[in-house]
Motif scaffolding. Structure first.
Motif, PDB file in Angstrom:
ATOM      1  N   GLY A   9       8.759  29.248  80.306  1.00 16.39           N
ATOM      2  CA  GLY A   9       9.994  28.826  80.947  1.00 16.39           C
ATOM      3  C   GLY A   9      10.860  28.018  80.017  1.00 16.39           C
ATOM      4  O   GLY A   9      12.084  28.117  80.024  1.00 16.39           O
ATOM      5  N   THR A  10      10.207  27.192  79.172  1.00 20.56           N
ATOM      6  CA  THR A  10      10.921  26.348  78.208  1.00 20.56           C
ATOM      7  C   THR A  10      10.153  26.356  76.896  1.00 20.56           C
ATOM      8  O   THR A  10       8.920  26.283  76.887  1.00 20.56           O
ATOM      9  CB  THR A  10      11.039  24.895  78.715  1.00 20.56           C
ATOM     10  N   VAL A  11      10.871  26.438  75.805  1.00 16.29           N
ATOM     11  CA  VAL A  11      10.259  26.425  74.475  1.00 16.29           C
ATOM     12  C   VAL A  11      10.841  25.254  73.695  1.00 16.29           C
ATOM     13  O   VAL A  11      12.068  25.124  73.573  1.00 16.29           O
ATOM     14  CB  VAL A  11      10.528  27.740  73.716  1.00 16.29           C
ATOM     15  N   VAL A  12       9.967  24.374  73.186  1.00 17.96           N
ATOM     16  CA  VAL A  12      10.387  23.222  72.388  1.00 17.96           C
ATOM     17  C   VAL A  12      10.102  23.536  70.924  1.00 17.96           C
ATOM     18  O   VAL A  12       8.974  23.877  70.564  1.00 17.96           O
ATOM     19  CB  VAL A  12       9.636  21.949  72.822  1.00 17.96           C
ATOM     20  N   LEU A  13      11.121  23.426  70.074  1.00 18.28           N
ATOM     21  CA  LEU A  13      10.995  23.826  68.672  1.00 18.28           C
ATOM     22  C   LEU A  13      11.413  22.707  67.734  1.00 18.28           C
ATOM     23  O   LEU A  13      12.473  22.101  67.899  1.00 18.28           O
ATOM     24  CB  LEU A  13      11.878  25.051  68.397  1.00 18.28           C
ATOM     25  N   TRP A  14      10.551  22.433  66.742  1.00 23.74           N
ATOM     26  CA  TRP A  14      10.909  21.500  65.682  1.00 23.74           C
ATOM     27  C   TRP A  14      11.797  22.248  64.703  1.00 23.74           C
ATOM     28  O   TRP A  14      11.353  23.110  63.947  1.00 23.74           O
ATOM     29  CB  TRP A  14       9.650  20.970  64.997  1.00 23.74           C
ATOM     30  N   ALA A  15      13.067  21.953  64.694  1.00 24.63           N
ATOM     31  CA  ALA A  15      14.060  22.780  64.028  1.00 24.63           C
ATOM     32  C   ALA A  15      14.104  22.613  62.511  1.00 24.63           C
ATOM     33  O   ALA A  15      14.904  23.268  61.850  1.00 24.63           O
ATOM     34  CB  ALA A  15      15.441  22.510  64.621  1.00 24.63           C
ATOM     35  N   ALA A  16      13.252  21.766  61.942  1.00 20.56           N
ATOM     36  CA  ALA A  16      13.244  21.615  60.490  1.00 20.56           C
ATOM     37  C   ALA A  16      12.551  22.795  59.811  1.00 20.56           C
ATOM     38  O   ALA A  16      12.674  22.982  58.611  1.00 20.56           O
ATOM     39  CB  ALA A  16      12.546  20.315  60.093  1.00 20.56           C
ATOM     40  N   GLN A  17      11.822  23.592  60.591  1.00 19.99           N
ATOM     41  CA  GLN A  17      11.127  24.751  60.043  1.00 19.99           C
ATOM     42  C   GLN A  17      12.031  25.972  60.125  1.00 19.99           C
ATOM     43  O   GLN A  17      12.522  26.310  61.204  1.00 19.99           O
ATOM     44  CB  GLN A  17       9.838  25.014  60.822  1.00 19.99           C
ATOM     45  N   PRO A  18      12.281  26.678  59.010  1.00 18.87           N
ATOM     46  CA  PRO A  18      13.154  27.854  59.029  1.00 18.87           C
ATOM     47  C   PRO A  18      12.709  28.903  60.056  1.00 18.87           C
ATOM     48  O   PRO A  18      13.545  29.506  60.739  1.00 18.87           O
ATOM     49  CB  PRO A  18      13.049  28.393  57.601  1.00 18.87           C
ATOM     50  N   GLY A  19      11.400  29.099  60.176  1.00 22.56           N
ATOM     51  CA  GLY A  19      10.907  30.072  61.143  1.00 22.56           C
ATOM     52  C   GLY A  19      11.232  29.686  62.575  1.00 22.56           C
ATOM     53  O   GLY A  19      11.528  30.550  63.417  1.00 22.56           O
ATOM     54  N   ARG A  26      16.746  33.925  67.944  1.00 19.94           N
ATOM     55  CA  ARG A  26      16.349  35.180  68.595  1.00 19.94           C
ATOM     56  C   ARG A  26      16.219  34.989  70.104  1.00 19.94           C
ATOM     57  O   ARG A  26      16.598  35.871  70.888  1.00 19.94           O
ATOM     58  CB  ARG A  26      15.024  35.663  68.011  1.00 19.94           C
ATOM     59  N   LEU A  27      15.688  33.840  70.529  1.00 17.96           N
ATOM     60  CA  LEU A  27      15.520  33.591  71.958  1.00 17.96           C
ATOM     61  C   LEU A  27      16.868  33.446  72.662  1.00 17.96           C
ATOM     62  O   LEU A  27      17.019  33.816  73.834  1.00 17.96           O
ATOM     63  CB  LEU A  27      14.680  32.325  72.179  1.00 17.96           C
ATOM     64  N   ARG A  28      17.850  32.918  71.945  1.00 21.57           N
ATOM     65  CA  ARG A  28      19.147  32.672  72.558  1.00 21.57           C
ATOM     66  C   ARG A  28      20.046  33.914  72.582  1.00 21.57           C
ATOM     67  O   ARG A  28      21.074  33.922  73.246  1.00 21.57           O
ATOM     68  CB  ARG A  28      19.851  31.537  71.812  1.00 21.57           C
ATOM     69  N   ARG A  29      19.659  34.927  71.844  1.00 26.60           N
ATOM     70  CA  ARG A  29      20.490  36.130  71.782  1.00 26.60           C
ATOM     71  C   ARG A  29      20.486  36.891  73.103  1.00 26.60           C
ATOM     72  O   ARG A  29      21.425  37.621  73.399  1.00 26.60           O
ATOM     73  CB  ARG A  29      20.014  37.051  70.657  1.00 26.60           C
ATOM     74  N   ARG A  30      19.410  36.787  73.834  1.00 27.34           N
ATOM     75  CA  ARG A  30      19.364  37.464  75.125  1.00 27.34           C
ATOM     76  C   ARG A  30      18.702  36.554  76.136  1.00 27.34           C
ATOM     77  O   ARG A  30      18.004  35.601  75.773  1.00 27.34           O
ATOM     78  CB  ARG A  30      18.624  38.794  75.034  1.00 27.34           C
ATOM     79  N   ARG A  31      18.928  36.835  77.387  1.00 25.86           N
ATOM     80  CA  ARG A  31      18.445  35.978  78.464  1.00 25.86           C
ATOM     81  C   ARG A  31      16.942  35.767  78.340  1.00 25.86           C
ATOM     82  O   ARG A  31      16.184  36.712  78.161  1.00 25.86           O
ATOM     83  CB  ARG A  31      18.789  36.619  79.817  1.00 25.86           C
ATOM     84  N   GLY A  32      16.526  34.519  78.443  1.00 29.07           N
ATOM     85  CA  GLY A  32      15.114  34.225  78.304  1.00 29.07           C
ATOM     86  C   GLY A  32      14.822  32.770  78.600  1.00 29.07           C
ATOM     87  O   GLY A  32      15.550  32.124  79.381  1.00 29.07           O
ATOM     88  N   PRO A  33      13.811  32.207  77.977  1.00 29.79           N
ATOM     89  CA  PRO A  33      13.436  30.816  78.257  1.00 29.79           C
ATOM     90  C   PRO A  33      14.486  29.826  77.760  1.00 29.79           C
ATOM     91  O   PRO A  33      15.273  30.120  76.867  1.00 29.79           O
ATOM     92  CB  PRO A  33      12.115  30.656  77.480  1.00 29.79           C
ATOM     93  N   SER A  34      14.462  28.651  78.358  1.00 26.16           N
ATOM     94  CA  SER A  34      15.310  27.555  77.885  1.00 26.16           C
ATOM     95  C   SER A  34      14.761  27.057  76.551  1.00 26.16           C
ATOM     96  O   SER A  34      13.539  26.959  76.374  1.00 26.16           O
ATOM     97  CB  SER A  34      15.311  26.428  78.915  1.00 26.16           C
ATOM     98  N   VAL A  35      15.627  26.778  75.605  1.00 24.74           N
ATOM     99  CA  VAL A  35      15.218  26.327  74.273  1.00 24.74           C
ATOM    100  C   VAL A  35      15.634  24.874  74.081  1.00 24.74           C
ATOM    101  O   VAL A  35      16.798  24.518  74.291  1.00 24.74           O
ATOM    102  CB  VAL A  35      15.839  27.203  73.170  1.00 24.74           C
ATOM    103  N   VAL A  36      14.679  24.036  73.705  1.00 26.20           N
ATOM    104  CA  VAL A  36      14.940  22.629  73.391  1.00 26.20           C
ATOM    105  C   VAL A  36      14.636  22.424  71.914  1.00 26.20           C
ATOM    106  O   VAL A  36      13.504  22.635  71.470  1.00 26.20           O
ATOM    107  CB  VAL A  36      14.073  21.687  74.247  1.00 26.20           C
ATOM    108  N   THR A  37      15.628  22.040  71.141  1.00 29.47           N
ATOM    109  CA  THR A  37      15.436  21.829  69.711  1.00 29.47           C
ATOM    110  C   THR A  37      15.238  20.343  69.415  1.00 29.47           C
ATOM    111  O   THR A  37      15.828  19.477  70.056  1.00 29.47           O
ATOM    112  CB  THR A  37      16.644  22.351  68.910  1.00 29.47           C
ATOM    113  N   VAL A  38      14.392  20.082  68.429  1.00 27.61           N
ATOM    114  CA  VAL A  38      14.093  18.716  67.996  1.00 27.61           C
ATOM    115  C   VAL A  38      14.345  18.648  66.498  1.00 27.61           C
ATOM    116  O   VAL A  38      13.887  19.514  65.746  1.00 27.61           O
ATOM    117  CB  VAL A  38      12.629  18.338  68.279  1.00 27.61           C
ATOM    118  N   GLY A  39      15.069  17.644  66.044  1.00 26.95           N
ATOM    119  CA  GLY A  39      15.325  17.527  64.619  1.00 26.95           C
ATOM    120  C   GLY A  39      16.254  16.385  64.304  1.00 26.95           C
ATOM    121  O   GLY A  39      16.646  15.602  65.176  1.00 26.95           O
ATOM    122  N   ARG A  40      16.648  16.298  63.039  1.00 23.99           N
ATOM    123  CA  ARG A  40      17.472  15.172  62.592  1.00 23.99           C
ATOM    124  C   ARG A  40      18.967  15.439  62.739  1.00 23.99           C
ATOM    125  O   ARG A  40      19.764  14.528  62.601  1.00 23.99           O
ATOM    126  CB  ARG A  40      17.147  14.851  61.130  1.00 23.99           C
ATOM    127  N   GLY A  41      19.356  16.682  62.973  1.00 25.17           N
ATOM    128  CA  GLY A  41      20.772  16.998  63.065  1.00 25.17           C
ATOM    129  C   GLY A  41      21.402  16.525  64.370  1.00 25.17           C
ATOM    130  O   GLY A  41      20.734  16.408  65.402  1.00 25.17           O
TER     131      GLY A  41
END
Length: 260
Positions: A9-19, A26-41
């Motif tokens: 339902g929700t994916v939390v991603l440490w955005a400092a990793q290129p992958g 890719r997840l945001r390109r089409r309807r899917g889980p909510s994405v929460v990004t974590v990082g310094r930006g």
């Protein structure tokens, strides 16, 4: 990873990793889980405003939903501190109040085999790591430096001949974060094909001269513990890195240091 993420339902991603950035895109390109990004930006959902190593613990400040929170965790290594920040973000995404998350994370003692202290013998600390990727190896070696004022000696067991050959240059660069490295035989599930270059030899060739010492087992050869013990002195730290032999060497190394 994308297939697994799309079942969430929700994916939390440490955005400092290129992958992770690519996965978020890719997840945001089409309807899917909510994405929460974590990082310094500043564009992160959970922004890491800063982290500070006090000598005993990391103090991390995060900002999310217009609120700012600071928590301390007794883990060394910037990567470990950022992993805790990502865990904070996961709780925040679930709707847990930030203050409650701060109280809970303060009791976190770290991930098993991620800069785990095995003991001290003869004034020398022995710490273990399960890092595999070159960036993980470098991050844990840098974290090990936070735990000592002496030299850092790595005991590194490469994982797989194909991986070691492919990443030899990056691994060699990562190992320069240690003062010296004892290179153990490659741990491989499958026997090395006779046409395939030995992964350990590739790493040794890519390393600066004199920084890596290759341990060659033999009937008349003492164990690697003796070699490591000859390279350290009181106040130094030994970091064992690897999946198999490196994991077993810790206790026997403490015994060898006690005898030396």
């Amino acid at each position: 990873m994308e297939a697994l993420a799309r079942r969430s339902g929700t994916v939390v991603l440490w955005a400092a990793q290129p992958g992770c950035l690519e996965l978020a895109d890719r997840l945001r390109r089409r309807r899917g889980p909510s994405v929460v990004t974590v990082g310094r930006g500043a564009d992160m959902d959970v922004q890491v405003l800063g982290s500070f190593w006090t000598g005993e613990e990391h103090r991390v400040t995060v900002q999310a939903g217009g609120e700012r929170h600071t928590f301390t965790v007794p883990v060394a290594g910037t990567n470990s501190a950022m992993a805790v920040a990502t865990a904070w973000a996961a709780g925040w995404a679930l709707g847990v109040p930030g203050d409650e998350l701060v109280d809970g994370l303060g009791a976190f003692a770290g991930v098993e085999r991620s800069l785990t202290r095995l003991g001290t013998s003869g004034g020398i600390d022995v710490v273990e790591s399960i890092a595999v990727h070159p960036r993980e190896i470098e991050a844990d070696l840098q974290g090990a430096r936070m735990l000592t004022e002496g030299a850092v000696v790595a005991v590194y067991e490469p994982s797989g001949h194909l991986r070691s050959n492919t990443l030899a240059g990056l691994i060699a660069d990562a190992l320069t974060a240690a003062d010296r490295t004892v290179l153990l035989p490659v741990h491989s599930t499958f026997p090395r094909h006779h046409n395939r270059v030995d992964g350990g030899e590739s790493i040794l060739t890519a390393s600066p001269a004199g920084t890596v010492i290759r341990y060659e087992p033999g009937l008349d050869q003492p164990g690697p513990e003796s070699l490591v013990a000859s390279l350290v002195r009181r106040g130094d730290l030994v970091l064992t890195i690897g999946p198999h032999a490196a994991r077993r060497i810790g206790p026997s190394l403490l015994a060898a240091l006690d005898r030396s």
